[in-house]
Design a protein around this motif. Sequence first.
Motif, PDB file in Angstrom:
ATOM      1  N   THR A   5       0.864  -1.176   0.000  1.00  0.00           N
ATOM      2  CA  THR A   5       0.000   0.000   0.000  1.00  0.00           C
ATOM      3  C   THR A   5       0.903   1.228   0.000  1.00  0.00           C
ATOM      4  O   THR A   5       2.124   1.120   0.205  1.00  0.00           O
ATOM      5  N   GLU A   6       0.326   2.385  -0.208  1.00  0.00           N
ATOM      6  CA  GLU A   6       1.131   3.604  -0.175  1.00  0.00           C
ATOM      7  C   GLU A   6       1.823   3.772   1.183  1.00  0.00           C
ATOM      8  O   GLU A   6       3.009   4.120   1.253  1.00  0.00           O
ATOM      9  N   GLU A  12       8.598   1.165   4.326  1.00  0.00           N
ATOM     10  CA  GLU A  12       9.717   0.344   3.879  1.00  0.00           C
ATOM     11  C   GLU A  12      10.860   1.192   3.333  1.00  0.00           C
ATOM     12  O   GLU A  12      12.035   0.935   3.626  1.00  0.00           O
ATOM     13  N   LEU A  13      10.554   2.221   2.558  1.00  0.00           N
ATOM     14  CA  LEU A  13      11.610   3.063   2.002  1.00  0.00           C
ATOM     15  C   LEU A  13      12.379   3.806   3.092  1.00  0.00           C
ATOM     16  O   LEU A  13      13.610   3.894   3.056  1.00  0.00           O
ATOM     17  N   ASP A  34       2.307   3.674 -10.324  1.00  0.00           N
ATOM     18  CA  ASP A  34       2.613   4.591 -11.412  1.00  0.00           C
ATOM     19  C   ASP A  34       3.156   5.903 -10.855  1.00  0.00           C
ATOM     20  O   ASP A  34       3.394   6.030  -9.642  1.00  0.00           O
ATOM     21  N   ALA A  35       3.352   6.897 -11.715  1.00  0.00           N
ATOM     22  CA  ALA A  35       3.927   8.167 -11.278  1.00  0.00           C
ATOM     23  C   ALA A  35       3.031   8.868 -10.261  1.00  0.00           C
ATOM     24  O   ALA A  35       3.514   9.411  -9.258  1.00  0.00           O
ATOM     25  N   THR A  36       1.725   8.863 -10.490  1.00  0.00           N
ATOM     26  CA  THR A  36       0.804   9.534  -9.564  1.00  0.00           C
ATOM     27  C   THR A  36       0.884   8.906  -8.183  1.00  0.00           C
ATOM     28  O   THR A  36       0.945   9.612  -7.158  1.00  0.00           O
ATOM     29  N   THR A  37       0.900   7.593  -8.128  1.00  0.00           N
ATOM     30  CA  THR A  37       1.015   6.902  -6.846  1.00  0.00           C
ATOM     31  C   THR A  37       2.374   7.162  -6.222  1.00  0.00           C
ATOM     32  O   THR A  37       2.487   7.365  -4.995  1.00  0.00           O
ATOM     33  N   GLY A  38       3.422   7.167  -7.047  1.00  0.00           N
ATOM     34  CA  GLY A  38       4.766   7.445  -6.536  1.00  0.00           C
ATOM     35  C   GLY A  38       4.851   8.807  -5.882  1.00  0.00           C
ATOM     36  O   GLY A  38       5.471   8.964  -4.815  1.00  0.00           O
ATOM     37  N   TYR A  39       4.231   9.808  -6.477  1.00  0.00           N
ATOM     38  CA  TYR A  39       4.249  11.145  -5.880  1.00  0.00           C
ATOM     39  C   TYR A  39       3.476  11.181  -4.564  1.00  0.00           C
ATOM     40  O   TYR A  39       3.847  11.901  -3.634  1.00  0.00           O
TER      41      TYR A  39
END
Length: 263
Positions: A5-6, A12-13, A34-39
């Motif tokens: 999940t986000e 984790e990061l 994707d990019a949107t989720t990554g942001y």
Amino acid sequence: MTTWTEGSVATELLACEAERRDRDSFADEWPALDATTGYRIQAETLRRRLERGEKVTGVKLGLTSRAKQQRMGIDTPLVAWLTDAMALGAGDPVPQHALIHPRIEPEIVFVMKERLEGPGVTAEQALAAVGEVRGGAEVIDSRYRDFKFTVGDVLADNASSGAYLIGDVAVRHDELDLAAEAVEVVVDGDVVHRATGADVLGHPAEALALAVNDLATRGSAIEAGWIVLTGGMSDAVFATPGSTVTCRFAHLGDVELECGRPD
């Protein structure tokens, strides 16, 4: 297979960063990253950084040069955050004790005199908000094994943030040709890369405009006093312990980093 999940990716990061361990791409298990989720994940990791006492000092761009895009296999420039915990002072070595596999790249750096808010900001308008131009070096560090990631992965990872050093030579943006400003990357006396400001989206001001317009889509702006790392002008070099890396600018002076000792 882990169900990510986000929130769990953000956890984790930050854990990988604190524990100096790398990992495989999340996208291998979560194709929808994707990019949107990554942001969104990037925003969550920033929220947690601020909660633990860090302060935003500016923004950074990634993959603004063709050399970096070709190396990483990604053709989309990235925008991410800088905090005071990432800042190095003159004479500070690369913090090997805190990083996994650091690399160094030269940057043209803007210090903002005015708040800049998108959308629709042009490069000319963006440059008018700049107070000083300096040379810099970014120490990038990825939480992904062998720097292998997708766009969503690397955005979640704050565009491979690690540390940064800003040079002590400051000029006004109208005192030099930023597109023509040249840099040599020198490792232990040997020139390994050469580049100019034109390698950053044609002109570093284009990177600044891209950043502020991109931030506007997420409700953010670039504040007065912030610094902006406009993106690596050349490919990055490994920060090998015991070596010295110098980013030698034509007019912005030398930005030198001792790469420290193994830890």
